[in-house]
Design an enzyme around this catalytic site. Structure first.
Site, mmCIF file in Angstrom:
data_model
loop_
_atom_site.group_PDB
_atom_site.id
_atom_site.type_symbol
_atom_site.label_atom_id
_atom_site.label_comp_id
_atom_site.label_asym_id
_atom_site.label_seq_id
_atom_site.Cartn_x
_atom_site.Cartn_y
_atom_site.Cartn_z
ATOM 1 N N ASP A 34 0.830 -1.212 0.000
ATOM 2 C CA ASP A 34 0.000 0.000 0.000
ATOM 3 C C ASP A 34 0.864 1.263 0.000
ATOM 4 O OD1 ASP A 34 -2.348 1.397 -0.024
ATOM 5 O OD2 ASP A 34 -2.773 1.183 2.113
ATOM 6 N N GLY A 35 0.286 2.334 -0.548
ATOM 7 C CA GLY A 35 0.941 3.644 -0.491
ATOM 8 C C GLY A 35 1.544 4.111 -1.806
ATOM 9 N N GLY A 37 0.056 5.507 -4.352
ATOM 10 C CA GLY A 37 -0.500 6.805 -4.729
ATOM 11 C C GLY A 37 0.104 7.939 -3.909
ATOM 12 N N ARG A 38 0.203 7.720 -2.590
ATOM 13 C CA ARG A 38 0.772 8.773 -1.729
ATOM 14 C C ARG A 38 2.253 8.999 -2.018
ATOM 15 N NH1 ARG A 38 -1.401 6.137 3.505
ATOM 16 N NH2 ARG A 38 -1.933 4.546 1.970
ATOM 17 N N ARG A 47 -0.525 9.378 -9.782
ATOM 18 C CA ARG A 47 -0.603 8.150 -8.986
ATOM 19 C C ARG A 47 -0.008 6.936 -9.707
ATOM 20 N NH1 ARG A 47 -3.910 7.516 -4.753
ATOM 21 N NH2 ARG A 47 -4.259 5.370 -5.389
ATOM 22 N N HIS A 51 2.426 3.375 -8.976
ATOM 23 C CA HIS A 51 2.206 1.960 -9.282
ATOM 24 C C HIS A 51 3.378 1.390 -10.087
ATOM 25 C CE1 HIS A 51 -1.667 2.359 -7.544
ATOM 26 N NE2 HIS A 51 -2.216 3.032 -8.525
ATOM 27 N N GLU A 81 -12.396 -4.411 -4.269
ATOM 28 C CA GLU A 81 -12.914 -3.053 -4.021
ATOM 29 C C GLU A 81 -12.155 -2.011 -4.862
ATOM 30 O OE1 GLU A 81 -12.406 -5.321 -1.451
ATOM 31 O OE2 GLU A 81 -14.559 -5.651 -1.530
ATOM 32 N N TRP A 83 -11.924 -1.739 -7.911
ATOM 33 C CA TRP A 83 -12.664 -1.340 -9.124
ATOM 34 C C TRP A 83 -13.344 0.005 -8.939
ATOM 35 C CZ3 TRP A 83 -11.457 -4.159 -13.194
ATOM 36 C CH2 TRP A 83 -11.093 -5.496 -13.015
ATOM 37 N N LEU A 145 10.615 -20.638 -4.674
ATOM 38 C CA LEU A 145 9.653 -19.718 -4.050
ATOM 39 C C LEU A 145 8.318 -19.712 -4.804
ATOM 40 C CD1 LEU A 145 9.125 -17.156 -2.120
ATOM 41 C CD2 LEU A 145 9.803 -15.824 -4.114
ATOM 42 N N ARG A 202 2.099 -4.831 6.125
ATOM 43 C CA ARG A 202 1.379 -3.785 5.385
ATOM 44 C C ARG A 202 2.204 -2.503 5.431
ATOM 45 N NH1 ARG A 202 -4.916 -2.268 4.646
ATOM 46 N NH2 ARG A 202 -4.569 -0.613 3.140
ATOM 47 N N ARG A 208 -4.974 -1.836 8.817
ATOM 48 C CA ARG A 208 -6.202 -2.618 8.618
ATOM 49 C C ARG A 208 -5.905 -3.703 7.596
ATOM 50 N NH1 ARG A 208 -7.728 2.731 6.894
ATOM 51 N NH2 ARG A 208 -7.206 3.008 4.701
HETATM 52 C C1 IPE Z 1 -5.464 -2.658 -0.177
HETATM 53 O O1 IPE Z 1 -5.126 -1.330 -0.329
HETATM 54 C C2 IPE Z 1 -5.474 -3.347 -1.495
HETATM 55 C C3 IPE Z 1 -4.178 -3.574 -2.123
HETATM 56 C C4 IPE Z 1 -3.019 -3.241 -1.635
HETATM 57 C C5 IPE Z 1 -4.217 -4.213 -3.399
HETATM 58 P P1 IPE Z 1 -6.234 -0.185 -0.483
HETATM 59 O O2 IPE Z 1 -5.497 1.076 -0.675
HETATM 60 O O3 IPE Z 1 -7.197 -0.567 -1.538
HETATM 61 O O4 IPE Z 1 -6.973 -0.257 0.919
HETATM 62 P P2 IPE Z 1 -7.844 0.827 1.688
HETATM 63 O O5 IPE Z 1 -8.860 1.347 0.710
HETATM 64 O O6 IPE Z 1 -6.927 1.897 2.144
HETATM 65 O O7 IPE Z 1 -8.445 0.075 2.823
HETATM 66 C C1 IPE Z 2 -1.518 0.269 -3.378
HETATM 67 O O1 IPE Z 2 -1.324 1.630 -3.397
HETATM 68 C C2 IPE Z 2 -1.826 -0.296 -4.737
HETATM 69 C C3 IPE Z 2 -3.207 -0.737 -4.893
HETATM 70 C C4 IPE Z 2 -4.147 -0.696 -3.985
HETATM 71 C C5 IPE Z 2 -3.588 -1.253 -6.192
HETATM 72 P P1 IPE Z 2 -2.534 2.662 -3.413
HETATM 73 O O2 IPE Z 2 -2.902 2.928 -4.819
HETATM 74 O O3 IPE Z 2 -3.639 2.198 -2.547
HETATM 75 O O4 IPE Z 2 -1.844 3.937 -2.787
HETATM 76 P P2 IPE Z 2 -2.484 4.940 -1.727
HETATM 77 O O5 IPE Z 2 -2.955 4.111 -0.588
HETATM 78 O O6 IPE Z 2 -3.598 5.641 -2.417
HETATM 79 O O7 IPE Z 2 -1.356 5.843 -1.358
HETATM 80 MG MG MG Z 3 -4.079 2.414 -0.591
#
Ligand code: IPE
Ligand code: IPE
Ligand code: MG
Length: 255
Positions: A34-35, A37-38, A47, A51, A81, A83, A145, A202, A208
């Site tokens: 996660d993260g 985008g940020r 964003r 990725h 989710e 999508w 692996l 995470r 979460r």
């Molecule tokens: C969880 O991250 C899903 C993946 C890393 C693929 P999200 O960014 O979708 O989760 P929330 O919306 O912050 O809970």
């Molecule tokens: C995780 O990064 C990748 C996916 C959920 C696909 P995010 O895209 O959720 O990045 P943030 O949480 O918005 O920073």
């Molecule tokens: Mg995220």
């Protein structure tokens, strides 16, 4: 005293060196990546650049896990989710598996990695599914692996599908309610054949599970870090494993 100074010095010298013992390596690590985008936003970038850079972190994590002797690495790449996001971002994410495999598949094969996929295949675009299935097929005889991508994966969907399977089998007379136990359920989840994750990581500071492996995480150790996924490297994996090795797993019993 001298000993203490020495260990402080050692740490200062190489702040990332952490002690990992070879006899208690987690068998299965699952990561909520996660993260992205940020990470991009902080740099004033779109964003999707996050990725793109997240893909490089996937490679680093895979190599580091392999080097540590981890047997299964499950990466949450796209949730059921996700999508809800803008179409452009979703389209970009759905092209990433192909791009990743185009660059990395030969090296993964050379490293004896077996690729798997866990998620709702029906919802995926044809090009994404074909790329994944080809990688799964081409690596199916590898026994190193296991790199398991959770793609269009949702824990609640997985459990719901398992329940409707139970209903259908009972209706068809091929299953009796007394034969349903946790082993039966495990054998009919998308993760069938994989042990439960020992360690869940995470990134990005969120604490979460976001619908990830709801059944399988029952007794996993959890490790969170504030760093964003595109920054993740070998040292972070080592920190997580070192922390895992300091934990006492009790499974409801006494240590
Ligand atoms: C969880 O991250 C899903 C993946 C890393 C693929 P999200 O960014 O979708 O989760 P929330 O919306 O912050 O809970
Ligand atoms: C995780 O990064 C990748 C996916 C959920 C696909 P995010 O895209 O959720 O990045 P943030 O949480 O918005 O920073
Ligand atoms: Mg995220």
């Amino acid at each position: 005293m001298i000993k203490r100074i020495r260990s402080w010095w050692k740490r200062k010298d190489d702040p990332n060196k952490v002690k990992i013992t070879s006899d208690n390596i987690p068998q299965h690590i699952a990561i909520i990546m996660d993260g992205n985008g940020r990470w991009a936003k902080r740099r004033g970038l779109p964003r999707v650049v996050g990725h793109q850079n997240g893909m490089k972190a996937v490679k680093r994590a895979t190599i580091a896990a392999d080097e540590l002797g981890i047997k299964y690495l499950t990466l949450y790449a796209f949730s059921t989710e996700n999508w809800k996001r803008p179409k452009d971002e979703v389209d970009f994410l759905m092209r990433l598996p192909q791009e990743f495999l185009k660059i990395e598949l030969d090296e993964l094969i050379a490293k004896n990695v077996q690729i798997r996929m866990m998620g709702d295949k029906n919802g995926l675009p044809k090009h994404t599914l074909e790329a994944m299935e080809e990688a799964v097929k081409r690596t199916s005889y590898n026994d190193g692996l296991v790199l398991n991508f959770a793609l269009n994966y949702g824990g609640r969907n997985e459990i719901t599908d398992c329940m409707s399977m139970i209903g259908r089998e009972i209706e068809a007379g091929t299953l009796r309610s007394e034969d349903i136990n946790s082993q039966w359920i495990e054998d009919h989840l998308l993760s069938a054949g994989l042990p439960d994750p020992d360690l869940l990581i995470r990134t990005s500071g969120e604490m979460r599970v976001s619908n990830f492996m709801l059944w399988q995480l029952a007794y996993s150790e959890l490790w969170f870090t504030d760093i964003y996924w595109p920054e993740f490297n070998k040292n972070h994996l080592h920190d997580a494993v070192a922390e895992y090795q300091r934990r006492t797993r009790r499974y409801g019993g006494l240590s």
